[in-house]
Design a protein around this motif. Structure first.
Motif, PDB file in Angstrom:
ATOM      1  N   LEU B  62      32.895  37.709  45.562  1.00 39.36           N
ATOM      2  CA  LEU B  62      33.624  36.710  45.811  1.00 39.36           C
ATOM      3  C   LEU B  62      34.799  36.682  47.017  1.00 39.36           C
ATOM      4  N   SER B  63      35.520  38.245  46.829  1.00 38.62           N
ATOM      5  CA  SER B  63      36.421  38.382  47.710  1.00 38.62           C
ATOM      6  C   SER B  63      36.034  38.332  49.231  1.00 38.62           C
ATOM      7  N   LEU B  64      34.782  38.895  49.376  1.00 35.07           N
ATOM      8  CA  LEU B  64      34.056  39.022  50.673  1.00 35.07           C
ATOM      9  C   LEU B  64      33.802  37.587  51.152  1.00 35.07           C
ATOM     10  N   LYS B  81      45.000  34.759  46.160  1.00 34.35           N
ATOM     11  CA  LYS B  81      45.478  33.449  45.290  1.00 34.35           C
ATOM     12  C   LYS B  81      44.214  32.820  44.588  1.00 34.35           C
ATOM     13  N   ILE B  82      43.434  32.495  45.667  1.00 38.16           N
ATOM     14  CA  ILE B  82      42.015  31.729  45.430  1.00 38.16           C
ATOM     15  C   ILE B  82      41.006  32.466  44.531  1.00 38.16           C
ATOM     16  N   VAL B  83      40.993  33.812  44.730  1.00 37.71           N
ATOM     17  CA  VAL B  83      40.073  34.537  43.971  1.00 37.71           C
ATOM     18  C   VAL B  83      40.734  34.932  42.521  1.00 37.71           C
ATOM     19  N   GLY B  84      42.018  34.853  42.380  1.00 30.74           N
ATOM     20  CA  GLY B  84      42.581  35.116  41.059  1.00 30.74           C
ATOM     21  C   GLY B  84      42.522  33.707  40.526  1.00 30.74           C
ATOM     22  N   ILE B  85      42.618  32.623  40.843  1.00 34.55           N
ATOM     23  CA  ILE B  85      42.574  31.218  40.031  1.00 34.55           C
ATOM     24  C   ILE B  85      40.989  31.041  39.802  1.00 34.55           C
ATOM     25  N   SER B  86      40.204  31.466  40.803  1.00 37.59           N
ATOM     26  CA  SER B  86      38.834  31.230  40.502  1.00 37.59           C
ATOM     27  C   SER B  86      38.278  32.193  38.965  1.00 37.59           C
ATOM     28  N   ILE B  87      38.611  33.565  39.265  1.00 35.91           N
ATOM     29  CA  ILE B  87      38.269  34.290  38.233  1.00 35.91           C
ATOM     30  C   ILE B  87      38.915  34.076  36.946  1.00 35.91           C
ATOM     31  N   ILE B  88      40.466  33.864  37.017  1.00 35.27           N
ATOM     32  CA  ILE B  88      40.954  33.832  35.919  1.00 35.27           C
ATOM     33  C   ILE B  88      40.448  32.438  35.044  1.00 35.27           C
ATOM     34  N   ARG B  89      40.525  31.495  35.436  1.00 29.51           N
ATOM     35  CA  ARG B  89      40.507  30.085  35.338  1.00 29.51           C
ATOM     36  C   ARG B  89      38.742  29.709  34.932  1.00 29.51           C
ATOM     37  N   GLY B 154      36.917  41.872  31.701  1.00 31.95           N
ATOM     38  CA  GLY B 154      36.140  41.305  32.862  1.00 31.95           C
ATOM     39  C   GLY B 154      36.997  41.011  34.100  1.00 31.95           C
ATOM     40  N   ASP B 155      37.939  40.102  33.767  1.00 26.99           N
ATOM     41  CA  ASP B 155      38.783  39.339  34.428  1.00 26.99           C
ATOM     42  C   ASP B 155      39.539  40.608  35.568  1.00 26.99           C
ATOM     43  N   CYS B 156      40.011  41.640  34.518  1.00 30.75           N
ATOM     44  CA  CYS B 156      40.766  42.713  35.311  1.00 30.75           C
ATOM     45  C   CYS B 156      39.947  43.487  36.204  1.00 30.75           C
ATOM     46  N   VAL B 157      38.691  43.789  35.851  1.00 35.42           N
ATOM     47  CA  VAL B 157      37.796  44.382  36.901  1.00 35.42           C
ATOM     48  C   VAL B 157      37.503  43.757  37.982  1.00 35.42           C
ATOM     49  N   SER B 158      37.294  42.343  37.722  1.00 29.84           N
ATOM     50  CA  SER B 158      36.881  41.511  38.816  1.00 29.84           C
ATOM     51  C   SER B 158      37.958  41.522  39.964  1.00 29.84           C
ATOM     52  N   LEU B 159      39.382  41.471  39.465  1.00 28.04           N
ATOM     53  CA  LEU B 159      40.343  41.432  40.364  1.00 28.04           C
ATOM     54  C   LEU B 159      40.377  42.737  41.022  1.00 28.04           C
ATOM     55  N   PHE B 160      40.235  44.004  40.308  1.00 28.53           N
ATOM     56  CA  PHE B 160      40.072  45.182  41.238  1.00 28.53           C
ATOM     57  C   PHE B 160      39.226  45.122  42.120  1.00 28.53           C
ATOM     58  N   GLY B 161      37.981  44.474  41.857  1.00 27.11           N
ATOM     59  CA  GLY B 161      36.880  44.708  42.829  1.00 27.11           C
ATOM     60  C   GLY B 161      37.192  43.797  44.099  1.00 27.11           C
ATOM     61  N   ALA B 162      37.807  42.655  43.654  1.00 24.76           N
ATOM     62  CA  ALA B 162      38.531  41.671  44.931  1.00 24.76           C
ATOM     63  C   ALA B 162      39.445  42.295  45.760  1.00 24.76           C
ATOM     64  N   TYR B 163      40.305  42.978  45.083  1.00 25.03           N
ATOM     65  CA  TYR B 163      41.369  43.739  45.626  1.00 25.03           C
ATOM     66  C   TYR B 163      40.707  44.925  46.728  1.00 25.03           C
ATOM     67  N   TYR B 164      39.924  45.662  46.145  1.00 22.01           N
ATOM     68  CA  TYR B 164      39.258  46.691  46.998  1.00 22.01           C
ATOM     69  C   TYR B 164      38.657  46.202  48.140  1.00 22.01           C
ATOM     70  N   ILE B 165      37.705  44.888  48.374  1.00 20.23           N
ATOM     71  CA  ILE B 165      37.289  44.286  49.527  1.00 20.23           C
ATOM     72  C   ILE B 165      38.343  43.803  50.140  1.00 20.23           C
ATOM     73  N   ALA B 166      39.459  43.095  49.829  1.00 23.96           N
ATOM     74  CA  ALA B 166      40.446  42.554  50.463  1.00 23.96           C
ATOM     75  C   ALA B 166      41.354  43.703  51.272  1.00 23.96           C
ATOM     76  N   VAL B 167      41.461  44.684  50.647  1.00 20.05           N
ATOM     77  CA  VAL B 167      42.603  45.700  51.266  1.00 20.05           C
ATOM     78  C   VAL B 167      41.633  46.497  52.138  1.00 20.05           C
ATOM     79  N   SER B 179      50.893  40.462  44.795  1.00 12.64           N
ATOM     80  CA  SER B 179      51.964  39.398  44.537  1.00 12.64           C
ATOM     81  C   SER B 179      51.474  37.885  44.301  1.00 12.64           C
ATOM     82  N   SER B 180      50.313  37.789  45.122  1.00  9.62           N
ATOM     83  CA  SER B 180      49.616  36.437  45.080  1.00  9.62           C
ATOM     84  C   SER B 180      49.058  36.289  43.432  1.00  9.62           C
ATOM     85  N   ILE B 181      48.322  37.642  42.973  1.00  9.23           N
ATOM     86  CA  ILE B 181      47.994  37.493  41.903  1.00  9.23           C
ATOM     87  C   ILE B 181      49.109  37.222  40.674  1.00  9.23           C
TER      88      ILE B 181
END
Lengths: 243, 256
Positions: B62-64, B81-89, B154-167, B179-181
């Motif tokens: 998703l992050s990619l 922000k978009i990744v966070g909303i998509s994953i959490i909601r 699962g949400d936490c791990v997804s966000l870490f995956g998204a963070y890894y790709i983004a950074v 800070s967006s998250i």
């Protein structure tokens, strides 16, 4: 006493029992014979209220059980001990846990008392060493023996109901089961055994009923059955000539 | 046609009754704590690594996708922000529920189905034990506890995956990503994401138990039961997700 009064039962559109009437005393040793799908097991399930008839009455000690709720049926069910085909042991529980199951549900025994009782029951059928086994590690004959002991662990039933107790077993194992059934019966309590093995039925029972298409076409003793001219019974009796 | 409609209504009635009695078993004696712990272990620790793996890769994918698309528009900084909303909601609860239905739901249906065919359920009744309390209630309760827990993980791990790709792939600022998250972790978003697993969990458990306990017809019947349980759970999750999203957006005051 068990009394069937014009009982009919069907699974959907398939009629299994048709206007069936008979009575059995609690000290009788009865074998119900018949082909597959003729309604033998259905009779046992109706006796303990696992199924409800479409019409007719089933009286246990004079009490009609057909309209009873699941809670009310508990009092009826403890009068019987039912052993299903293949034993129906709980897969996820060990032999010890299986036999201990009714003790835990029905009694307030301590763990030591349960352990002692389970060992005593298993010793009776020569299976004390299998106490820690899981059901998949047991042979067919061991399965049935454990199931019979489990069925009589917590209460003293008035009557035993055996569903195909020797079916699928080798002759030696079948003989062990037959002896066990007779041994239990001699200590009090009759039984109804449902089977299509005439040889085992003759070893065990004193009264024979033959079921065909949901109707009893024969009801009598061994002598009467051996001289029966009913074609279906004669086909069944051929098993005796082979053995 | 009329007969099929009658059968469908009768099946639905049985399903609602079983679900009601199963849920009511939570507050009625006897309680089968040992069975509950066993079910929680099967549903929770058994599904943990699958959820971990799938969530990680979904978060990264998703992050990619978003980084690639948003960088073309010059809005890469909105990835978090978009990744966070998509994953959490949305993606987190639905994805975890689908994996849970595939693994745990099918397991429940096949286990109960084989118990029915092997007369083990009848044996319980002969011993005076209510099969719904003994078999259904612990499974519903375990799904109600474990699915929300797995969703959060699962949400936490997804966000870490998204963070890894983004950074590390898209070369965005890690501090800005987190800070967006943090910004999107508001009451409305968290509530929208945390109600869903409870509904999905109860749906999966009730459907799977119902399918399992109504098994007929040997090995083929068991196969049919398992397939039907998974398919029905998937459909129920997707439909319930849409309805819940619509209701929650309205209740929480989001304008569409």
């Amino acid at each position: 006493m068990i009394e069937f009064d014009r009982v009919s039962f069907s699974y959907g559109n398939r009629f299994v029992l048709n206007d069936l009437s008979f009575s059995v005393h609690e000290d009788e040793r009865v074998a119900i014979l018949g082909g597959s799908g003729d309604g033998k097991t259905t009779i046992l399930k109706l006796i303990i209220g696992l199924l409800r008839p479409d019409s007719g009455k089933i009286l246990i000690d004079g009490e009609d059980i057909t309209e009873k709720t699941e809670d009310e049926l508990r009092d009826i069910r403890i009068k019987f001990s039912m052993v299903f085909q293949d034993g129906a042991l709980f897969d996820s529980l060990s032999v010890k846990e299986n036999v201990a199951f009714p003790l835990r549900e029905y009694t307030k025994m301590s763990e030591e008392e349960i352990d002692r009782k389970v060992r005593e029951l298993l010793r009776r059928v020569g299976l004390e060493e299998a106490i820690g086994y899981m059901p998949e590690e047991l042979s067919g004959g061991m399965h049935r023996r454990v199931a019979i002991m489990r069925s009589m662990a917590a209460f003293q039933p008035k009557m035993f109901l055996y569903d195909e107790a020797t079916t699928g077993l080798d002759p030696v194992s079948a003989d062990v089961i037959c002896k066990l059934i007779l041994d239990i019966s001699e200590q009090g309590g009759g039984f109804i055994i449902v089977t299509h093995k005439v040889f085992d039925a003759f070893k065990l029972a004193e009264r024979f009923m033959f079921l065909k298409s949901g109707t009893i076409i024969f009801d009598g003793d061994k002598k009467k059955m051996l001289h029966s001219t009913i074609p279906e019974i004669q086909i069944f009796l051929r098993e005796l000539n082979w053995s | 046609m009329k007969k099929k409609a009658k059968e469908l209504i009768s099946d639905l009635q049985d399903f609602y009754l079983l679900s009601y009695h199963g849920l009511m078993g939570v507050v009625r004696r006897p309680f089968y704590f040992k069975d509950l712990i066993e079910q929680m272990d099967y549903a929770g620790s058994g599904s943990f690594f699958i959820i971990l793996l799938i969530s990680l890769f979904i978060g990264m994918a998703l992050s990619l996708q978003l980084s690639a698309e948003l960088s073309r528009l010059g809005m890469k900084m909105y990835t978090g922000k978009i990744v966070g909303i998509s994953i959490i909601r949305e993606i987190g609860p639905v994805l975890t529920a689908l994996v849970f239905a595939g693994r745990v739901g099918s397991g429940i249906a096949s286990e109960l189905g084989s118990m029915v065919l092997g007369h083990q359920v009848d044996t319980l009744r002969v011993f005076g034990v209510d099969p719904v309390k003994k078999l259904v209630t612990p499974r519903i309760l375990s799904a109600l506890i474990m699915l929300p827990v797995l969703t959060i993980i699962g949400d936490c791990v997804s966000l870490f995956g998204a963070y890894y790709i983004a950074v590390f792939v898209s070369h965005q600022s890690g501090t800005f990503f987190w800070s967006s998250i943090r910004d999107i972790l508001i009451y409305e978003n968290v509530l929208a994401g945390s109600i869903k697993p409870f509904i999905f969990g109860s749906l999966i458990a009730c459907i799977s138990c119902y399918m399992g306990l109504s098994t007929k017809g040997g090995a083929i019947g068991l196969r049919r039961t398992t397939t039907r349980a998974v398919v029905a759970s998937f459909i129920a999750i997707i439909v319930a997700d849409f309805i819940l999203t619509r209701v929650l957006l309205y209740v929480l005051g989001f304008s569409v």
